[in-house]
Scaffold this active site. Structure first.
Site, mmCIF file in Angstrom:
data_model
loop_
_atom_site.group_PDB
_atom_site.id
_atom_site.type_symbol
_atom_site.label_atom_id
_atom_site.label_comp_id
_atom_site.label_asym_id
_atom_site.label_seq_id
_atom_site.Cartn_x
_atom_site.Cartn_y
_atom_site.Cartn_z
ATOM 1 N N GLN A 31 0.866 -1.190 0.000
ATOM 2 C CA GLN A 31 0.000 0.000 0.000
ATOM 3 C C GLN A 31 0.900 1.236 0.000
ATOM 4 O O GLN A 31 1.570 1.501 0.994
ATOM 5 C CB GLN A 31 -0.845 -0.068 1.278
ATOM 6 C CG GLN A 31 -1.836 1.018 1.517
ATOM 7 C CD GLN A 31 -2.435 0.866 2.930
ATOM 8 O OE1 GLN A 31 -1.954 0.081 3.744
ATOM 9 N NE2 GLN A 31 -3.465 1.625 3.218
ATOM 10 N N SER A 86 1.554 6.712 2.358
ATOM 11 C CA SER A 86 2.272 7.722 3.147
ATOM 12 C C SER A 86 3.515 8.243 2.432
ATOM 13 O O SER A 86 4.203 7.504 1.719
ATOM 14 C CB SER A 86 2.715 7.127 4.484
ATOM 15 O OG SER A 86 1.629 6.556 5.148
ATOM 16 N N GLU A 109 -9.278 -1.302 5.899
ATOM 17 C CA GLU A 109 -8.166 -1.517 6.822
ATOM 18 C C GLU A 109 -8.618 -1.299 8.263
ATOM 19 O O GLU A 109 -8.258 -2.039 9.166
ATOM 20 C CB GLU A 109 -7.024 -0.556 6.466
ATOM 21 C CG GLU A 109 -5.758 -0.824 7.240
ATOM 22 C CD GLU A 109 -4.568 -0.013 6.719
ATOM 23 O OE1 GLU A 109 -4.803 1.003 6.029
ATOM 24 O OE2 GLU A 109 -3.428 -0.396 7.014
ATOM 25 N N GLU A 162 -5.320 9.844 17.132
ATOM 26 C CA GLU A 162 -5.862 11.209 17.070
ATOM 27 C C GLU A 162 -6.715 11.379 15.804
ATOM 28 O O GLU A 162 -7.797 11.979 15.837
ATOM 29 C CB GLU A 162 -4.736 12.250 17.066
ATOM 30 C CG GLU A 162 -3.970 12.374 18.377
ATOM 31 C CD GLU A 162 -2.972 11.252 18.613
ATOM 32 O OE1 GLU A 162 -2.557 10.585 17.637
ATOM 33 O OE2 GLU A 162 -2.616 11.007 19.782
HETATM 34 C C1 FAD Z 1 3.758 -0.401 11.577
HETATM 35 C C2 FAD Z 1 3.374 0.604 10.539
HETATM 36 C C3 FAD Z 1 3.048 0.162 9.257
HETATM 37 C C4 FAD Z 1 2.718 1.106 8.266
HETATM 38 N N1 FAD Z 1 2.431 0.639 6.998
HETATM 39 C C5 FAD Z 1 2.142 1.527 6.025
HETATM 40 C C6 FAD Z 1 1.908 1.076 4.676
HETATM 41 O O1 FAD Z 1 1.959 -0.117 4.380
HETATM 42 N N2 FAD Z 1 1.662 2.006 3.725
HETATM 43 C C7 FAD Z 1 1.590 3.333 4.012
HETATM 44 O O2 FAD Z 1 1.335 4.126 3.101
HETATM 45 N N3 FAD Z 1 1.812 3.808 5.274
HETATM 46 C C8 FAD Z 1 2.095 2.932 6.270
HETATM 47 N N4 FAD Z 1 2.338 3.380 7.553
HETATM 48 C C9 FAD Z 1 2.347 4.834 7.798
HETATM 49 C C10 FAD Z 1 1.163 5.347 8.616
HETATM 50 O O3 FAD Z 1 -0.019 5.310 7.860
HETATM 51 C C11 FAD Z 1 1.500 6.783 9.041
HETATM 52 O O4 FAD Z 1 2.647 6.693 9.893
HETATM 53 C C12 FAD Z 1 0.367 7.434 9.792
HETATM 54 O O5 FAD Z 1 -0.707 7.695 8.928
HETATM 55 C C13 FAD Z 1 0.794 8.764 10.483
HETATM 56 O O6 FAD Z 1 1.426 9.597 9.579
HETATM 57 P P1 FAD Z 1 2.846 10.264 9.928
HETATM 58 O O7 FAD Z 1 3.762 9.152 10.347
HETATM 59 O O8 FAD Z 1 3.254 11.072 8.752
HETATM 60 O O9 FAD Z 1 2.589 11.172 11.203
HETATM 61 P P2 FAD Z 1 2.030 12.672 11.192
HETATM 62 O O10 FAD Z 1 0.865 12.757 10.277
HETATM 63 O O11 FAD Z 1 3.190 13.593 10.941
HETATM 64 O O12 FAD Z 1 1.529 12.834 12.675
HETATM 65 C C14 FAD Z 1 2.403 13.153 13.764
HETATM 66 C C15 FAD Z 1 1.574 13.300 15.025
HETATM 67 O O13 FAD Z 1 0.647 14.399 14.872
HETATM 68 C C16 FAD Z 1 -0.683 13.983 15.115
HETATM 69 N N5 FAD Z 1 -1.598 14.692 14.224
HETATM 70 C C17 FAD Z 1 -1.443 14.922 12.905
HETATM 71 N N6 FAD Z 1 -2.508 15.584 12.411
HETATM 72 C C18 FAD Z 1 -3.383 15.766 13.430
HETATM 73 C C19 FAD Z 1 -4.680 16.376 13.543
HETATM 74 N N7 FAD Z 1 -5.298 16.928 12.500
HETATM 75 N N8 FAD Z 1 -5.285 16.363 14.771
HETATM 76 C C20 FAD Z 1 -4.674 15.804 15.863
HETATM 77 N N9 FAD Z 1 -3.433 15.214 15.804
HETATM 78 C C21 FAD Z 1 -2.805 15.191 14.603
HETATM 79 C C22 FAD Z 1 -0.689 12.489 14.806
HETATM 80 O O14 FAD Z 1 -1.730 11.808 15.489
HETATM 81 C C23 FAD Z 1 0.694 12.061 15.302
HETATM 82 O O15 FAD Z 1 0.669 11.839 16.689
HETATM 83 C C24 FAD Z 1 2.679 2.478 8.559
HETATM 84 C C25 FAD Z 1 2.996 2.909 9.855
HETATM 85 C C26 FAD Z 1 3.353 1.996 10.833
HETATM 86 C C27 FAD Z 1 3.694 2.497 12.211
#
Ligand code: FAD
Length: 395
Positions: free
Chosen positions: A127, A130, A245, A378
């Site tokens: 997928q 991100s 998902e 969140e």
């Molecule tokens: C084990 C694992 C497997 C994964 N597998 C995949 C995959 O197969 N494919 C893929 O595409 N992605 C994958 N991901 C990525 C995952 O979808 C993202 O890490 C997740 O969506 C959060 O995005 P970010 O890491 O950019 O954090 P950010 O979006 O930068 O968030 C950082 C912090 O800010 C908070 N935050 C952000 N916006 C808001 C808001 N509007 N209100 C309140 N709080 C907020 C978040 O909750 C978080 O605590 C995976 C992640 C993990 C941990």
């Protein structure tokens, strides 16, 4: 809803139970502890066997050679798999979220081309959502796809892609129109991960594994025929994948959690705390009982979600309730495991003193990602706030 199993459901359960007893490989215990990079071909062969028995994705439509069963039967399938401690299937994203999206949005040619090989694990899917600057705010993604004749030229970076290291195909969300509001210029492409210009690099997690990857795309050529759904309607296609998902994917987790809590209860009789069995410790007892009850709530909520999908055809925003619930519950269960095991909880399987081959150490570390993957807690609360409670948007 009636939670008693019907005659048909009981027959299905018994048939599956007998099939699993006869077919789960006898050497599974030897493979169970191996890193996924090593055991992957084994899990692939297991999924092929399940597919030959018409057990992979039992609820998909019959035209794909599967059973066209109800979601209740799909839930029974996961319960029986967990009860029998069967190996997991290799193509978990293909079966859990991407296959259902292709069935919903794909052309007939796409369904015919991709679905059989998802079922047999001949082609593994990942997928590609991100990016370094687009996780929670997925619609801000920047990966560019430019149409030249009948081919898209794709450039940019994805990150955290689970199974990227073994993926044959990817559901990739790209920006096809930078001039329109951000949700409106996205398209989903089905991309061959072996195409020239795709560069997969492992990311090391704190568990020691490299379950996910960062992936660079440089002038990767993707036929326009590989657009899933409509051009610039990628937001709706991607949301459909995320709903699967968050909503249905948790079904397979319930019995795993149940097995974990049962094992912790068993361990509490032998492990000592303040000079007596932990089972006599007031705090541990309260926590074990609390989690036991919550695991039952998770099961009932999952059935409620299945009931809704059965009546409406699609998973709804209440999938976010399930996602928050299972991910935070697993962290609580793993926290109790650490309290119960004390310093033994940190030992890895390589240490002969480790309890249960060091699985608790691994499980605690891996559970930290649960409240991030598939959208953070969140973000799930924001979705519930807006779409279920009718509160204003968070941004
Ligand atoms: C084990 C694992 C497997 C994964 N597998 C995949 C995959 O197969 N494919 C893929 O595409 N992605 C994958 N991901 C990525 C995952 O979808 C993202 O890490 C997740 O969506 C959060 O995005 P970010 O890491 O950019 O954090 P950010 O979006 O930068 O968030 C950082 C912090 O800010 C908070 N935050 C952000 N916006 C808001 C808001 N509007 N209100 C309140 N709080 C907020 C978040 O909750 C978080 O605590 C995976 C992640 C993990 C941990």
């Amino acid at each position: 809803m009636d939670l008693n199993l019907t005659t048909e459901e009981l027959q299905f359960r018994d048939e599956l139970r007998a099939w699993l007893a006869a077919n789960i490989p006898k050497d599974w215990n030897e493979w169970r502890e191996k890193p996924i990079e090593v055991s992957f071909p084994y899990l692939r062969a297991w999924q092929r066997k399940l597919q030959e028995g018409r057990w992979a994705a039992v609820s998909w439509p019959k035209e794909y050679g599967v059973r066209g069963a109800s979601l209740m039967l799909q839930a029974i399938f996961w319960e029986e798999m967990a009860r029998a401690e069967a190996p997991p299937m290799a193509n978990s994203l293909g079966l859990g979220l991407i296959g259902p999206t292709i069935i919903a949005y794909g052309s007939e040619a796409q369904k015919k081309r991709y679905i059989p090989k998802i079922l047999s694990a001949e082609e593994i899917w990942c997928q590609g959502f991100s990016e370094p600057n687009a996780g929670s705010d997925l619609a801000s993604l920047q990966m560019e796809a430019r149409l030249e004749g009948d081919t898209y030229i794709v450039n940019g970076q994805k990150v955290w892609m689970s199974y990227g290291w073994v993926g044959d195909w990817c559901e990739l969300v790209v920006r096809t129109d930078p001039a329109v509001p951000k949700h409106k210029g996205l398209t989903v492409l089905l991309v061959d991960m072996k195409a020239p210009g795709v560069d997969v690099r492992p990311l090391r997690q704190m568990t020691g594994e490299s379950e996910f990857n960062e992936i660079f795309f440089r002038d990767v050529r993707v036929p326009a025929a590989n657009v899933l759904g409509k051009v610039n309607d990628g937001w709706n296609v991607a949301i459909s994948t995320l709903m699967h998902e968050r909503g249905a994917y948790g079904a397979r987790l319930h019995l795993l959690f149940k097995r974990n809590i049962d094992r912790l209860i068993e361990l509490s009789h032998t492990l000592q705390r303040n000079g007596k069995p932990a089972a006599q410790d007031q705090v541990i007892r309260q926590k074990l009982a609390q989690c036991y009850g919550e695991i039952e709530i998770m099961r009932l909520n999952q059935l409620r979600a299945f009931s809704r999908i059965t009546s409406t055809g699609v998973p709804g925003p209440e999938g976010s309730i399930l996602k928050i619930f299972w991910s935070e519950l697993n962290q609580r269960v793993q926290q109790i495991a650490q309290e119960l095991l004390g310093s033994y909880g940190q030992l890895l399987g390589t240490d002969s003193r480790a309890v249960d081959h060091g699985i608790w150490s691994y499980a605690y570390l891996r559970s930290r990602g649960n409240t991030i993957e598939a959208g953070t807690s969140e973000i799930q609360r924001n979705i519930i706030g807006h779409f279920v409670l009718g509160l204003p948007r968070s941004y």
